[in-house]
Write a protein that holds these residues in place. Structure first.
Motif, short mmCIF file in Angstrom:
data_model
loop_
_atom_site.label_atom_id
_atom_site.label_comp_id
_atom_site.label_asym_id
_atom_site.label_seq_id
_atom_site.Cartn_x
_atom_site.Cartn_y
_atom_site.Cartn_z
N LEU A 209 0.93 -1.17 0.00
CA LEU A 209 0.12 -0.06 0.04
C LEU A 209 0.71 1.24 0.08
O LEU A 209 0.39 2.24 -0.79
CB LEU A 209 -0.97 -0.18 1.16
CG LEU A 209 -2.44 -0.53 0.97
CD1 LEU A 209 -3.05 0.10 0.07
CD2 LEU A 209 -2.28 -2.24 0.56
N VAL B 98 -9.71 -5.48 6.35
CA VAL B 98 -9.55 -4.44 5.28
C VAL B 98 -10.62 -3.38 5.65
O VAL B 98 -10.35 -2.11 5.61
CB VAL B 98 -9.81 -4.86 3.80
CG1 VAL B 98 -9.61 -3.79 2.93
CG2 VAL B 98 -8.49 -5.78 3.68
N CYS C 48 -8.20 -0.20 6.60
CA CYS C 48 -8.05 0.83 5.63
C CYS C 48 -8.33 2.16 5.89
O CYS C 48 -7.41 3.22 5.64
CB CYS C 48 -8.65 0.41 4.13
SG CYS C 48 -8.55 1.40 2.94
N SER D 246 -5.38 4.82 6.47
CA SER D 246 -5.25 5.92 5.42
C SER D 246 -5.38 7.25 6.44
O SER D 246 -4.99 8.47 5.96
CB SER D 246 -6.55 5.88 4.55
OG SER D 246 -6.44 4.91 3.71
N THR E 1 -8.77 7.28 1.43
CA THR E 1 -9.36 5.61 1.74
C THR E 1 -10.24 5.10 0.92
O THR E 1 -10.11 4.02 0.55
CB THR E 1 -10.57 6.03 3.04
OG1 THR E 1 -9.86 6.59 4.32
CG2 THR E 1 -11.13 4.74 3.54
N ASN F 64 -7.37 3.84 -1.65
CA ASN F 64 -6.78 2.53 -0.96
C ASN F 64 -7.73 1.40 -0.78
O ASN F 64 -7.11 0.44 -1.02
CB ASN F 64 -6.01 2.99 0.29
CG ASN F 64 -5.00 3.78 0.10
OD1 ASN F 64 -4.19 3.79 -0.95
ND2 ASN F 64 -4.68 4.70 1.42
N PHE F 65 -8.88 1.63 -0.76
CA PHE F 65 -9.92 0.50 -0.57
C PHE F 65 -9.85 -0.69 -1.43
O PHE F 65 -9.50 -1.88 -1.04
CB PHE F 65 -11.19 0.83 -0.13
CG PHE F 65 -11.94 -0.27 0.60
CD1 PHE F 65 -11.78 -0.59 1.89
CD2 PHE F 65 -12.70 -1.23 -0.49
CE1 PHE F 65 -12.73 -1.53 2.36
CE2 PHE F 65 -13.61 -1.94 0.14
CZ PHE F 65 -13.37 -2.62 1.59
N ALA G 150 -6.32 -2.53 -1.34
CA ALA G 150 -6.08 -3.03 0.03
C ALA G 150 -7.37 -4.36 -0.12
O ALA G 150 -6.41 -5.34 0.31
CB ALA G 150 -6.53 -2.04 1.14
N GLN H 59 -5.38 -7.98 -0.35
CA GLN H 59 -5.71 -8.89 0.62
C GLN H 59 -6.03 -10.28 0.35
O GLN H 59 -5.70 -11.33 0.69
CB GLN H 59 -6.25 -8.22 1.86
CG GLN H 59 -6.86 -9.09 2.79
CD GLN H 59 -5.61 -9.73 3.67
OE1 GLN H 59 -5.88 -10.98 3.95
NE2 GLN H 59 -4.72 -9.12 4.17
#
Length: 162
Positions: free
Chosen positions: A23, A93, A97, A101, A123, A126-127, A130, A134
Motif C-alpha cells: 500500500l 480491510v 483501510c 489511511s 481511503t 486505497n480500499f 487493499a 489482501q
C-alpha cells in the motif's frame, strides 16, 4: 492459522509487512504519477512508521474487532474455512483501510482545513487496492509462508501438513 499468541504475533507481523509495503508503494506511485523502480526503494522509508502503526492497530483494535464482526456472519468450525478466512479478511480491510489511511493522511498529506476530505479520498483510493491485495495475494501468500513456518500436525494421522 495461528494457534498460539506467539504464532498470532508472527502471522500479524508478516501480514502487516506484506500489506503495508504494497500500500505504501501504491500510494507513492499515485502521488508521483506512476510506478517506477525508485518507488520500491522509497517505500522502505515509510515502511517502518506505517508498519509499526499497522501492527499495533491490527493487534489491539482491528484484529479483535474484525473477528467479532466476521463471526456474526460465519461460524468457525461450522462454516467452510475459506468462508471464515474471507470474512475475517474482508472485515480486517474494512477496519484497517480507513485507520491506516487516516494515519497516512496526517503524516504525509498535512493537517489543514481539507484534512477530512484528504482522508476520505485516500481511503476511497486505497480500499480497492487493499481489498484485492489482501484477498488475492497477501492473504494466500502469508498463509503459505506461515504454513511453512508452523506446519500443523494432523491429530488423527500424526502426519505434518503444510
Amino acid at each position: 492459522m495461528p494457534k498460539t499468541k506467539f504464532q498470532d504475533i508472527i502471522f500479524t507481523l508478516i501480514m502487516v509487512v506484506v500489506m503495508v509495503y504494497a500500500l505504501v508503494v501504491y500510494n507513492i506511485a499515485l502521488d508521483r504519477g506512476g510506478l517506477t523502480n525508485e518507488v520500491f526503494v522509497m517505500a522502505f522509508g515509510e515502511l517502518a512508521v506505517m508498519g509499526i502503526a499497522g501492527f499495533l492497530l491490527e493487534m489491539f483494535i482491528a484484529g479483535p474487532l474484525a473477528k467479532k464482526l466476521a463471526f456474526r456472519i460465519v461460524t468457525p468450525g461450522e462454516d467452510r474455512m475459506t468462508a471464515v478466512i474471507l470474512a475475517v479478511s474482508a472485515m480486517t480491510v474494512c477496519i484497517m483501510c480507513p485507520l491506516m489511511s487516516l494515519i497516512a493522511t496526517l503524516l504525509f498529506k498535512g493537517v489543514d482545513s481539507q484534512v477530512i476530505a484528504k482522508w476520505i479520498q485516500t481511503t476511497v483510493m486505497n480500499f480497492p487496492m487493499a481489498f484485492c491485495w489482501q484477498i488475492f495475494f497477501a492473504g494466500p501468500f502469508v498463509r503459505w509462508i506461515f504454513g511453512h513456518l508452523f506446519p500443523e500436525k494432523n491429530e488423527c494421522t500424526g502426519n505434518v501438513t503444510v
